[in-house]
Design a protein around this motif. Structure first.
Motif, short mmCIF file in Angstrom:
data_model
loop_
_atom_site.label_atom_id
_atom_site.label_comp_id
_atom_site.label_asym_id
_atom_site.label_seq_id
_atom_site.Cartn_x
_atom_site.Cartn_y
_atom_site.Cartn_z
N SER A 62 -10.64 33.59 16.07
CA SER A 62 -9.69 34.46 16.35
C SER A 62 -8.59 34.29 17.25
CB SER A 62 -10.58 35.78 16.77
OG SER A 62 -11.04 35.54 18.00
N PHE A 63 -8.13 33.06 17.53
CA PHE A 63 -7.10 32.42 18.13
C PHE A 63 -7.30 32.77 19.69
CE2 PHE A 63 -5.84 33.36 14.03
CZ PHE A 63 -5.20 31.99 13.54
N LYS A 64 -8.39 32.54 20.47
CA LYS A 64 -8.46 32.64 21.61
C LYS A 64 -8.00 31.76 22.28
CE LYS A 64 -13.05 33.52 21.53
NZ LYS A 64 -13.35 33.28 19.97
N SER A 65 -8.55 30.48 22.03
CA SER A 65 -8.05 29.28 22.66
C SER A 65 -6.56 28.96 22.48
CB SER A 65 -9.00 28.19 22.18
OG SER A 65 -10.21 28.18 22.56
N THR A 66 -5.89 29.62 21.27
CA THR A 66 -4.53 29.46 20.97
C THR A 66 -3.84 30.16 21.81
OG1 THR A 66 -4.95 29.02 18.59
CG2 THR A 66 -2.97 29.93 18.97
N ALA A 67 -4.44 31.40 22.17
CA ALA A 67 -3.55 32.32 23.23
C ALA A 67 -3.30 31.91 24.33
CB ALA A 67 -4.05 33.62 23.31
N ALA A 68 -4.54 31.15 24.94
CA ALA A 68 -4.40 30.41 26.39
C ALA A 68 -3.68 29.33 26.39
CB ALA A 68 -5.89 29.70 26.48
N TRP A 69 -3.39 28.75 25.15
CA TRP A 69 -2.53 27.35 25.03
C TRP A 69 -1.04 27.89 24.91
CZ3 TRP A 69 0.24 26.06 20.17
CH2 TRP A 69 0.97 24.81 20.24
N LEU A 70 -0.91 28.93 24.36
CA LEU A 70 0.31 29.54 24.36
C LEU A 70 0.74 30.09 25.83
CD1 LEU A 70 0.27 32.00 21.13
CD2 LEU A 70 1.75 29.93 21.55
N MET A 71 0.00 30.67 26.52
CA MET A 71 0.17 30.88 27.99
C MET A 71 0.33 29.79 28.72
SD MET A 71 -2.90 34.01 27.99
CE MET A 71 -2.58 34.14 29.63
N GLY A 72 0.11 28.57 28.31
CA GLY A 72 0.14 27.42 29.18
C GLY A 72 -0.98 27.14 30.20
N LYS A 73 -2.08 27.79 29.72
CA LYS A 73 -3.23 27.82 30.60
C LYS A 73 -4.25 26.87 29.91
CE LYS A 73 -1.66 31.06 33.07
NZ LYS A 73 -1.32 30.98 34.58
N GLY A 74 -4.21 26.55 28.76
CA GLY A 74 -5.26 25.38 28.49
C GLY A 74 -4.88 24.58 27.18
N PRO A 75 -5.55 23.48 26.72
CA PRO A 75 -5.17 22.58 25.89
C PRO A 75 -4.83 23.25 24.58
CG PRO A 75 -7.43 22.22 26.28
CD PRO A 75 -6.99 23.30 27.27
N LYS A 76 -4.21 22.37 23.69
CA LYS A 76 -4.05 22.77 22.46
C LYS A 76 -5.35 22.89 21.58
CE LYS A 76 -1.85 21.55 17.79
NZ LYS A 76 -1.04 20.50 17.24
N PRO A 77 -5.74 23.68 20.90
CA PRO A 77 -7.05 23.72 20.39
C PRO A 77 -7.20 22.85 19.22
CG PRO A 77 -6.02 25.76 19.91
CD PRO A 77 -5.19 25.23 20.93
N GLN A 78 -8.28 22.47 18.84
CA GLN A 78 -8.44 21.49 17.82
C GLN A 78 -9.09 22.23 16.57
OE1 GLN A 78 -7.33 18.19 18.00
NE2 GLN A 78 -6.51 18.89 19.94
N ARG A 79 -9.03 21.66 15.52
CA ARG A 79 -9.46 22.46 14.18
C ARG A 79 -10.99 22.40 14.33
NH1 ARG A 79 -5.74 23.83 10.41
NH2 ARG A 79 -3.71 22.88 10.38
N ALA A 80 -11.63 23.44 14.07
CA ALA A 80 -13.27 23.36 14.14
C ALA A 80 -13.87 24.04 12.78
CB ALA A 80 -13.75 24.08 15.31
N VAL A 81 -14.86 23.14 12.17
CA VAL A 81 -15.42 24.00 11.21
C VAL A 81 -16.42 25.16 11.49
CG1 VAL A 81 -16.84 23.54 9.04
CG2 VAL A 81 -15.20 21.94 9.85
N GLN A 82 -16.92 24.96 12.55
CA GLN A 82 -18.07 25.95 13.13
C GLN A 82 -17.34 26.73 14.28
OE1 GLN A 82 -21.71 23.81 12.99
NE2 GLN A 82 -22.09 24.42 11.00
N ASP A 83 -18.31 26.38 15.47
CA ASP A 83 -17.94 26.89 16.48
C ASP A 83 -16.72 26.03 17.68
OD1 ASP A 83 -20.01 28.98 17.03
OD2 ASP A 83 -21.20 27.27 16.52
N GLY A 84 -15.81 26.62 17.70
CA GLY A 84 -14.62 25.97 18.43
C GLY A 84 -15.01 25.97 19.90
N THR A 85 -15.39 27.03 20.55
CA THR A 85 -15.86 27.05 21.87
C THR A 85 -17.19 27.22 21.79
OG1 THR A 85 -13.73 27.94 22.46
CG2 THR A 85 -15.47 28.28 24.08
#
Length: 383
Positions: free
Chosen positions: A125-148
């Motif tokens: 649902s783009f949780k890690s993506t939002a953090a990346w957009l905020m400049g608070k985390g790394p660019k998320p990688q594609r994941a088939v199952q659990d991203g985090t």
């Protein structure tokens, strides 16, 4: 029967008189007497048949009633036995719950409150993506199952394990918050089906959470504009990510503003934002203003977890009442399950979120080393 006998006697008396008067012969008299006798016997036999039939039917009714009474007695005995077993089981469960409440309270679980916003949503649902957009985390990688795969505590936010919008999963996530650090606020990542997170969150009596709805086409539309160096790092952001405060204000009400160019219209799901806004259950934000909104909510005492801090964890400690019910009972059971089974696992948090069930509560026990001042024979005597 009395009438038949009387009639027969009257007939005999009549023929006797006639015989004495010479009106009939002796043979005729005998025939008349025999007929009368046969008629009387037939009436008696008919009456006996009816009585035998009535007696037979009455006995049948008595037998049926007796069987019903025996069946009712058997059912009553079975019901009493079932009730006795149920009472024993309820007492066993009650004693087990009381014991495990005492054990969990004996751990004196301190809950650390952290000034961070929890990003909560389903997988992808783009949780890690939002953090990346905020400049608070790394660019998320594609994941088939659990991203985090565990709770990740960053400077200003908590990236959480993807869950299902179900009360059980939401409670399990909050148990992990109690263990690792309880957030000050929540941002829900949802699609236009806002009813799912609403249904899962309402029983927790949370103050109106924030809501973020990034477009499902975000990466498809964005990656084509990125310029990467040899190490795969972004050296030139796509034009649509160079946003201004004006762009953010256009979305403050969760409504698409048709005035172009609005780069947020490409990055966010306008239908989802509108649905979240109109539901009245969420405060709609973007990655540009979430920190500002979270700070305002905190100052106004309107952050998501204000109620929980006062009611569920007063004084920063998890203390379960003797007879827990509702959400408190669910928190108690899953906290006990986590401590008894999943905490020691190498990937325990992920296993707990994905696989723990409330049915495990009856089967797990805290280890002796976890219980302070515990009599080694106490478990056996109380079980």
């Amino acid at each position: 029967m009395e009438i038949g006998v009387a009639a027969g006697l009257a007939a005999v008396h009549l023929f006797t008189n006639l015989l004495s008067m010479g009106g009939v012969s002796s043979r005729e008299m005998n025939d008349a007497v025999n007929r009368t006798r046969d008629e009387m016997q037939a009436k008696i036999d008919s009456l006996d048949d009816r009585r035998r039939q009535e007696t037979f039917e009455l006995r049948g009714q008595v037998d049926r009633v007796s069987k019903q009474l025996r069946d009712a007695q058997a059912d009553l005995t079975a019901s009493q036995e079932s009730l006795r077993r149920l009472e024993l089981e309820m007492n066993r469960v009650r004693h087990m719950v009381e014991r495990k409440v005492a054990e969990l309270n004996a751990l004196e679980l301190a809950v650390k409150f952290v000034n961070k916003v929890a990003f909560v949503g389903v997988k992808g649902s783009f949780k890690s993506t939002a953090a990346w957009l905020m400049g608070k985390g790394p660019k998320p990688q594609r994941a088939v199952q659990d991203g985090t795969t565990s709770l990740v505590y960053h400077a200003d936010y908590i990236d959480t394990i993807g869950l299902r919008w179900d009360l059980i999963y939401v409670v399990k996530l909050h148990v992990l918050f109690m263990v690792h650090g309880f957030p000050s606020d929540m941002a829900v990542f949802c699609s236009d089906r806002v009813g799912e997170p609403m249904q899962a969150l309402v029983p927790l009596l949370l103050v109106k959470p924030m809501s973020i709805s990034i477009s499902s086409n975000f990466w498809r539309d964005t990656e084509s504009h990125m310029v990467l160096n040899e190490d795969g790092e972004v050296v030139h952001e796509p034009p649509r990510m160079a946003l201004t405060s004006t762009d953010a204000k256009d979305f403050d009400r969760g409504v698409k503003v048709p005035a172009p160019p609005n780069k947020l219209m490409d990055m966010y799901d306008g239908a989802a934002r509108l649905a979240a806004h109109e539901s009245g259950a969420f405060e709609v934000v973007t990655h540009l203003n979430i920190e500002e909104v979270a700070e305002r909510r905190k100052k106004q005492g309107r952050a998501t977890y204000e109620t929980w801090k006062r009611a569920i964890m007063p004084g920063g400690r998890l203390t379960i009442s003797t007879n827990p019910s509702g959400i408190e009972d669910m928190v108690f059971r899953f906290m006990y399950i986590y401590k008894a089974k999943y905490e020691a696992m190498s990937n325990g948090d992920l296993e707990f979120i994905n696989n723990a069930t409330v049915q495990e509560f009856a089967d797990v026990e805290l280890a002796e080393r976890q219980l302070p001042h515990r009599n080694p024979h106490e478990t056996a005597s109380q079980s």
